[in-house]
Design a protein around this motif. Structure first.
Motif, PDB file in Angstrom:
ATOM      1  N   GLY A 175       1.278  -0.918   0.273  1.00 28.87           N
ATOM      2  CA  GLY A 175      -0.025   0.139  -0.405  1.00 28.87           C
ATOM      3  C   GLY A 175       0.696   1.061   0.208  1.00 28.87           C
ATOM      4  O   GLY A 175       1.587   2.014   1.087  1.00 28.87           O
ATOM      5  N   CYS A 176       1.877   1.198  -0.557  1.00 27.20           N
ATOM      6  CA  CYS A 176       3.064   1.898  -0.747  1.00 27.20           C
ATOM      7  C   CYS A 176       2.198   3.510  -1.463  1.00 27.20           C
ATOM      8  O   CYS A 176       3.203   4.482  -1.327  1.00 27.20           O
ATOM      9  N   GLY A 177       1.385   3.224  -2.476  1.00 24.93           N
ATOM     10  CA  GLY A 177       0.536   5.317  -2.864  1.00 24.93           C
ATOM     11  C   GLY A 177       2.089   5.407  -3.719  1.00 24.93           C
ATOM     12  O   GLY A 177       2.290   5.239  -4.052  1.00 24.93           O
ATOM     13  N   THR A 178       2.635   6.977  -2.813  1.00 28.17           N
ATOM     14  CA  THR A 178       3.397   8.132  -4.296  1.00 28.17           C
ATOM     15  C   THR A 178       4.232   7.516  -3.651  1.00 28.17           C
ATOM     16  O   THR A 178       5.362   8.368  -4.007  1.00 28.17           O
ATOM     17  N   GLY A 179       5.443   6.195  -2.684  1.00 26.25           N
ATOM     18  CA  GLY A 179       6.070   5.668  -2.534  1.00 26.25           C
ATOM     19  C   GLY A 179       7.364   6.944  -1.707  1.00 26.25           C
ATOM     20  O   GLY A 179       8.264   6.562  -1.167  1.00 26.25           O
ATOM     21  N   ARG A 180       6.153   7.938  -1.128  1.00 25.00           N
ATOM     22  CA  ARG A 180       7.547   7.873  -0.058  1.00 25.00           C
ATOM     23  C   ARG A 180       7.722   7.701   1.136  1.00 25.00           C
ATOM     24  O   ARG A 180       9.162   7.885   0.521  1.00 25.00           O
ATOM     25  N   VAL A 181       7.522   7.029   1.724  1.00 28.58           N
ATOM     26  CA  VAL A 181       8.210   6.048   2.281  1.00 28.58           C
ATOM     27  C   VAL A 181       8.577   5.071   1.737  1.00 28.58           C
ATOM     28  O   VAL A 181      10.200   4.929   2.413  1.00 28.58           O
ATOM     29  N   ALA A 182       8.649   4.742   1.208  1.00 34.47           N
ATOM     30  CA  ALA A 182       9.860   3.447   0.667  1.00 34.47           C
ATOM     31  C   ALA A 182      10.434   3.798  -0.170  1.00 34.47           C
ATOM     32  O   ALA A 182      11.455   3.571   0.532  1.00 34.47           O
ATOM     33  N   LEU A 232       1.157   4.839  -8.381  1.00 39.23           N
ATOM     34  CA  LEU A 232       2.121   3.839  -9.052  1.00 39.23           C
ATOM     35  C   LEU A 232       2.628   4.650  -9.557  1.00 39.23           C
ATOM     36  O   LEU A 232       4.163   4.910  -9.821  1.00 39.23           O
ATOM     37  N   ARG A 233       1.818   5.859 -10.475  1.00 32.57           N
ATOM     38  CA  ARG A 233       2.786   6.391 -11.514  1.00 32.57           C
ATOM     39  C   ARG A 233       3.699   7.269 -10.945  1.00 32.57           C
ATOM     40  O   ARG A 233       4.782   7.747 -11.650  1.00 32.57           O
ATOM     41  N   VAL A 234       2.790   8.270 -10.426  1.00 35.18           N
ATOM     42  CA  VAL A 234       3.875   9.061  -9.323  1.00 35.18           C
ATOM     43  C   VAL A 234       4.374   8.427  -8.519  1.00 35.18           C
ATOM     44  O   VAL A 234       6.180   9.195  -8.735  1.00 35.18           O
ATOM     45  N   ALA A 235       5.026   7.244  -7.638  1.00 36.19           N
ATOM     46  CA  ALA A 235       6.153   6.418  -7.311  1.00 36.19           C
ATOM     47  C   ALA A 235       6.776   6.238  -7.791  1.00 36.19           C
ATOM     48  O   ALA A 235       8.311   6.232  -7.983  1.00 36.19           O
ATOM     49  N   ALA A 236       7.068   5.718  -9.501  1.00 34.24           N
ATOM     50  CA  ALA A 236       7.377   4.922 -10.433  1.00 34.24           C
ATOM     51  C   ALA A 236       8.725   6.449 -10.684  1.00 34.24           C
ATOM     52  O   ALA A 236       9.659   6.147 -10.606  1.00 34.24           O
ATOM     53  N   ARG A 237       7.864   7.801 -11.053  1.00 39.28           N
ATOM     54  CA  ARG A 237       8.754   8.767 -11.548  1.00 39.28           C
ATOM     55  C   ARG A 237       9.589  10.052 -10.381  1.00 39.28           C
ATOM     56  O   ARG A 237      10.327   9.921 -10.886  1.00 39.28           O
ATOM     57  N   ASP A 238       8.547   9.683  -9.067  1.00 34.66           N
ATOM     58  CA  ASP A 238       9.716  10.308  -7.931  1.00 34.66           C
ATOM     59  C   ASP A 238      10.388   9.182  -7.268  1.00 34.66           C
ATOM     60  O   ASP A 238      11.231  10.256  -6.824  1.00 34.66           O
ATOM     61  N   HIS A 239      10.653   8.167  -7.371  1.00 28.38           N
ATOM     62  CA  HIS A 239      11.099   7.157  -6.310  1.00 28.38           C
ATOM     63  C   HIS A 239      11.736   6.797  -7.848  1.00 28.38           C
ATOM     64  O   HIS A 239      11.691   5.084  -7.142  1.00 28.38           O
ATOM     65  N   ARG A 240      12.646   6.766  -8.559  1.00 32.35           N
ATOM     66  CA  ARG A 240      13.044   5.898  -9.406  1.00 32.35           C
ATOM     67  C   ARG A 240      14.303   4.802  -9.145  1.00 32.35           C
ATOM     68  O   ARG A 240      14.756   3.415  -9.120  1.00 32.35           O
TER      69      ARG A 240
END
Length: 236
Positions: free
Chosen positions: A75-82, A102-110
């Motif tokens: 449940g990672c959302g935009t990946g900020r905690v990951a 997930l699109r935002v997460a992949a863009r912001d946390h490559r």
């Protein structure tokens, strides 16, 4: 099975008393698809400097992992905690129900791998994770769904693996405490569950996940309720 922020954002959110609108994965996914870009802008791409307890819990979680192991941010959302955990040197894979998030997460946390998936049916092999993180990702889910998630958490964790759960604390988690109708500048439809700490621990224990520590932080700013953090370990 959803992905709220680590603290309530009262200026950006509005809740109303529970009215039992339709609940389910499609509504949750659609709501987070809608707010994904606004969410990233309002919440930010990293852990906010004032989140002292949150960063402390994540630090203990990271230190508790077997060396070289991988964490699933479920449940990672935009990946900020990951992304934050990756910055601590932890290998992370993020899983989320919402393609927009997930699109935002992949863009912001490559530097982090992400995959689409439902937390009640995780797209991960059994026993592959040294740690699993459910960071406020159960707060839109019913008791039955959280029970299914608990079984999945135990399945994907290696023996001795560590689970970290962040959630909203309340006296009764059997029904939504409120419905989130507006968030991050958009109309949404999301149930909000607040759970007793002992009840959640008991549910997880039924799947072989034993509590090792708990923190209950009292409300800050405009938060209506305390925030709970659990560390648990899968039996070896």
């Amino acid at each position: 099975m959803s992905f709220p922020p680590p603290r309530d954002l009262a200026p950006a959110e509005k809740t109303i008393a529970s009215r039992r609108p339709p609940e389910g994965g499609a509504a949750v996914r659609g709501s987070y698809d809608t707010v994904a870009e606004s969410y990233a802008e309002l919440i930010g791409r990293g852990m906010e400097p004032e989140a002292v307890w949150e960063r402390g819990v994540l630090g203990v979680f990271a230190e508790s992992l077997a060396p070289g192991g991988t964490v699933g941010d479920l449940g990672c959302g935009t990946g900020r905690v990951a992304g934050y955990l990756r910055g601590l040197g932890v290998s992370v894979v993020g899983v989320d129900l919402s393609p927009g998030m997930l699109r935002v997460a992949a863009r912001d946390h490559r530097e982090v791998a992400f995959a689409a998936g439902d937390m009640t049916r995780l797209p991960l092999a059994s026993g592959v994770l040294a740690g699993a993180l459910a960071w406020y990702s159960t707060v839109h889910s019913s008791h039955d769904d959280v029970a299914a998630m608990a079984g999945e958490f135990a399945r994907v964790l290696a023996p001795g693996g560590v689970l970290c759960v962040a959630f909203k604390v309340g006296p009764d988690g059997s029904e939504p405490a409120a419905w989130l109708q507006h968030a991050y500048g958009h109309t949404v439809r999301l149930p909000v569950y607040r759970r007793p700490v002992d009840d959640l621990c008991a549910l997880l224990a039924r799947h072989g996940l034993a509590e090792t520590a708990r923190v209950v932080r009292q409300p800050e700013d405009r938060e209506p309720t305390p925030q709970g953090f659990l560390l648990l370990r899968r039996a070896a």
